[in-house]
Design an enzyme around this catalytic site. Structure first.
Site, PDB file in Angstrom:
ATOM      1  N   ASP A  71       0.884  -1.103  -0.128  1.00 51.46           N
ATOM      2  CA  ASP A  71      -0.024  -0.026   0.163  1.00 51.46           C
ATOM      3  C   ASP A  71       0.810   1.298  -0.023  1.00 51.46           C
ATOM      4  O   ASP A  71       1.009   1.907   0.873  1.00 51.46           O
ATOM      5  CB  ASP A  71      -0.938  -0.186   1.331  1.00 51.46           C
ATOM      6  N   PHE A 121      10.263   3.016  -5.515  1.00 50.09           N
ATOM      7  CA  PHE A 121       9.714   3.808  -4.669  1.00 50.09           C
ATOM      8  C   PHE A 121       8.701   4.766  -5.552  1.00 50.09           C
ATOM      9  O   PHE A 121       8.615   6.040  -5.232  1.00 50.09           O
ATOM     10  CB  PHE A 121      10.292   4.877  -3.609  1.00 50.09           C
ATOM     11  N   ASN A 177      13.292   3.722   6.201  1.00 54.11           N
ATOM     12  CA  ASN A 177      13.753   2.712   5.148  1.00 54.11           C
ATOM     13  C   ASN A 177      15.017   2.985   4.835  1.00 54.11           C
ATOM     14  O   ASN A 177      14.982   4.157   3.932  1.00 54.11           O
ATOM     15  CB  ASN A 177      12.528   2.457   4.347  1.00 54.11           C
ATOM     16  N   SER A 180      15.931  -0.464   1.004  1.00 53.60           N
ATOM     17  CA  SER A 180      15.641  -0.881  -0.365  1.00 53.60           C
ATOM     18  C   SER A 180      16.888  -1.066  -1.303  1.00 53.60           C
ATOM     19  O   SER A 180      17.619  -0.034  -1.185  1.00 53.60           O
ATOM     20  CB  SER A 180      14.503  -0.068  -0.899  1.00 53.60           C
ATOM     21  N   THR A 183      16.956   2.312  -4.902  1.00 54.99           N
ATOM     22  CA  THR A 183      17.184   3.528  -4.916  1.00 54.99           C
ATOM     23  C   THR A 183      18.709   3.681  -4.634  1.00 54.99           C
ATOM     24  O   THR A 183      19.583   3.388  -3.578  1.00 54.99           O
ATOM     25  CB  THR A 183      16.464   4.239  -3.760  1.00 54.99           C
TER      26      THR A 183
HETATM   27  C1  LIG Z   1       6.701  -5.294  -5.152  1.00 55.84           C
HETATM   28  C2  LIG Z   1       7.315  -5.173  -3.739  1.00 55.84           C
HETATM   29  C3  LIG Z   1       7.640  -3.753  -3.324  1.00 55.84           C
HETATM   30  C4  LIG Z   1       8.121  -3.465  -1.979  1.00 55.84           C
HETATM   31  N1  LIG Z   1       8.200  -2.286  -1.647  1.00 55.84           N
HETATM   32  C5  LIG Z   1       8.741  -1.899  -0.619  1.00 55.84           C
HETATM   33  C6  LIG Z   1       8.873  -0.691  -0.204  1.00 55.84           C
HETATM   34  O1  LIG Z   1       8.517   0.387  -0.708  1.00 55.84           O
HETATM   35  N2  LIG Z   1       9.394  -0.394   1.143  1.00 55.84           N
HETATM   36  C7  LIG Z   1       9.595  -1.353   1.873  1.00 55.84           C
HETATM   37  O2  LIG Z   1      10.492  -0.938   3.015  1.00 55.84           O
HETATM   38  N3  LIG Z   1       9.814  -2.616   1.519  1.00 55.84           N
HETATM   39  C8  LIG Z   1       9.238  -2.788   0.181  1.00 55.84           C
HETATM   40  N4  LIG Z   1       9.188  -4.299  -0.125  1.00 55.84           N
HETATM   41  C9  LIG Z   1       9.680  -5.344   0.772  1.00 55.84           C
HETATM   42  C10 LIG Z   1       8.684  -5.878   1.713  1.00 55.84           C
HETATM   43  O3  LIG Z   1       8.266  -4.835   2.608  1.00 55.84           O
HETATM   44  C11 LIG Z   1       9.366  -7.209   2.428  1.00 55.84           C
HETATM   45  O4  LIG Z   1      10.444  -6.477   3.496  1.00 55.84           O
HETATM   46  C12 LIG Z   1      10.058  -8.126   1.578  1.00 55.84           C
HETATM   47  O5  LIG Z   1       9.450  -8.176   0.407  1.00 55.84           O
HETATM   48  C13 LIG Z   1      10.355  -9.407   2.286  1.00 55.84           C
HETATM   49  O6  LIG Z   1       9.127  -9.819   2.769  1.00 55.84           O
HETATM   50  P1  LIG Z   1       8.236 -11.126   1.750  1.00 55.84           P
HETATM   51  O7  LIG Z   1       9.244 -12.208   1.843  1.00 55.84           O
HETATM   52  O8  LIG Z   1       7.279 -11.546   2.701  1.00 55.84           O
HETATM   53  O9  LIG Z   1       7.957 -10.416   0.802  1.00 55.84           O
HETATM   54  C14 LIG Z   1       8.683  -4.605  -1.203  1.00 55.84           C
HETATM   55  C15 LIG Z   1       8.704  -5.802  -1.720  1.00 55.84           C
HETATM   56  C16 LIG Z   1       8.049  -6.310  -2.853  1.00 55.84           C
HETATM   57  C17 LIG Z   1       7.813  -7.703  -3.290  1.00 55.84           C
END
Ligand SMILES: Cc1cc2nc3c(=O)[nH]c(=O)nc-3n(C[C@H](O)[C@H](O)[C@H](O)COP(=O)(O)O)c2cc1C
Length: 369
Positions: A71, A121, A177, A180, A183
């Site tokens: 979200d 982002f 954060n 990531s 960036t």
């Molecule tokens: C498509 C996608 C977009 C993501 N965007 C963000 C983000 O904007 N900020 C962030 O802190 N983590 C982001 N994440 C990382 C997730 O919050 C999480 O830390 C990571 O996917 C590991 O969890 P999971 O294995 O349950 O997906 C993103 C992950 C995915 C797959």
């Protein structure tokens, strides 16, 4: 079962980001109808009192949260929470609106039960998110706000400060954060000196804010063990409220088949391949901080057993993104029921009593003091 069939036959054939956008929009629209909202809440909201967790000064109805990235613009947190999440972390939000990287930027690795993303982002900026968040009701969904650096910002500290100034009044907790991979230069903010400077800058901003939400930092799984320890020490020294471990990994070695033709060269891997490293980082941070910080574990959680293992390893809260994508809308409810069953089987009153009970005895003894 129905979702798996729908996923295999239909959803997996279309671009992952488009499917995400359409399903998210559909859910938000449907959830505007109050009878639907009430019905979904009645069916799916976590109700078992053993799931309640008190952490970060908040009462979470379940330890399972929706991880950041789903979200991004704080447009649907109430709808997602109605599926059974105890909390939704919105963002990453940046001070300035930005388009993110060029498409295609989300890739499914279905056989690996993983995603690779290089979103960078994309979001409408802190002002737009603040206006959405300001409309929420105080007794509604618990919302964490995750902030990151605007790609073109030359002064990262000022940029974070601006996001914090706009968003802190609307956040139940705030996440910096710095982890990531999409960036350029962002992960360099994880060095102890730069992170300390960032925390100081944000604290200076929070000192002037009408309210001061708990402050957490989200870290990468690709840090060396020594760097994880250094950040854990810093978190204690700086009296951070918590750490979130972990973000996605750039380590292609985590995949069963890194050389497969559908594996993109760039982007962060999430889902099953991240499971072991996310658990190892959690264990390391818990050992180092002796239970004095709230830990949120994320990365590769697919089942209630995974979530339970993280809780026993020291996580007060857990989050997921990829497990939800592959598991479908009924997935949070399944995980909640599974966690509640394990709490009862262990003879505990609540999930909070299980936090850290799987850690080595000497660590447990230290955290009790
Ligand atoms: C498509 C996608 C977009 C993501 N965007 C963000 C983000 O904007 N900020 C962030 O802190 N983590 C982001 N994440 C990382 C997730 O919050 C999480 O830390 C990571 O996917 C590991 O969890 P999971 O294995 O349950 O997906 C993103 C992950 C995915 C797959």
């Amino acid at each position: 079962m129905i979702y798996r069939l729908l996923y295999t036959l239909l959803l997996s054939r279309f671009d992952a980001e488009r499917v995400h956008r359409l399903t998210a929009r559909g859910l938000i629209v449907v959830m505007r109808l109050s009878p639907v909202r009430r019905l979904l809440r009645a069916l799916l909201a976590p109700r078992d009192p053993s799931l309640r967790v008190h952490a970060l000064g908040l009462d979470f109805p379940s330890p399972l949260g929706l991880a950041a990235g789903f979200d991004k613009d704080a447009a649907g947190f109430d709808a997602y929470a109605a599926l059974g999440f105890g909390c939704v972390e919105v963002g990453t939000i940046t001070a300035q609106a930005q388009p993110g990287n060029a498409s295609k930027r989300i890739f499914r690795l279905t056989r690996e039960r993983a995603l690779v993303n290089r979103m960078g982002f994309p979001n409408a900026g802190a002002v737009a998110a603040a206006s959405r968040l300001s409309a929420r009701t105080p007794d509604g969904t618990i919302v964490g706000v995750n902030v990151g650096k605007t790609r073109l910002a030359t002064d990262a500290y000022a940029d974070y400060r601006e996001s914090v100034r706009r968003l802190a009044p609307h956040a139940d907790y705030l996440v910096l954060n710095v982890s990531s991979p999409n960036t350029p230069g962002l992960r360099d903010m994880q060095t102890v000196d730069r992170l300390a400077e960032l925390i100081a800058a944000v604290r200076a901003e929070l000192a002037q804010a009408p309210r001061r939400p708990p402050l957490l930092v989200k870290i990468a799984p690709d840090l060396s063990d020594d760097d994880v320890d250094a950040i854990a020490d810093l978190a204690l020294r700086e009296r951070l409220d918590g750490l979130i471990a972990t973000n996605t990994t750039i380590d292609r070695g985590a995949l069963c088949d890194p050389a497969a033709p559908d594996v993109p060269a760039e982007g962060g891997i999430s889902g099953a391949p991240l499971r072991e490293r996310a658990l190892a980082v959690l264990r390391r941070v818990h050992a180092r901080t002796h239970g004095q910080l709230t830990l949120i574990s994320v990365g590769g959680i697919e089942t209630a057993d995974d979530a339970w293992e993280r809780i026993r390893a020291g996580a007060s809260l857990v989050q997921a993104y990829t497990g939800f994508v592959y598991g479908g809308p009924l997935w949070p409810g399944r995980i909640n029921r599974g966690i509640a069953r394990r709490v009862h089987e262990a003879g505990l009153c609540g999930v909070g009593e299980a936090v850290g009970t799987g850690a080595p005895v000497e660590q447990r003894a230290r955290s009790a003091h």
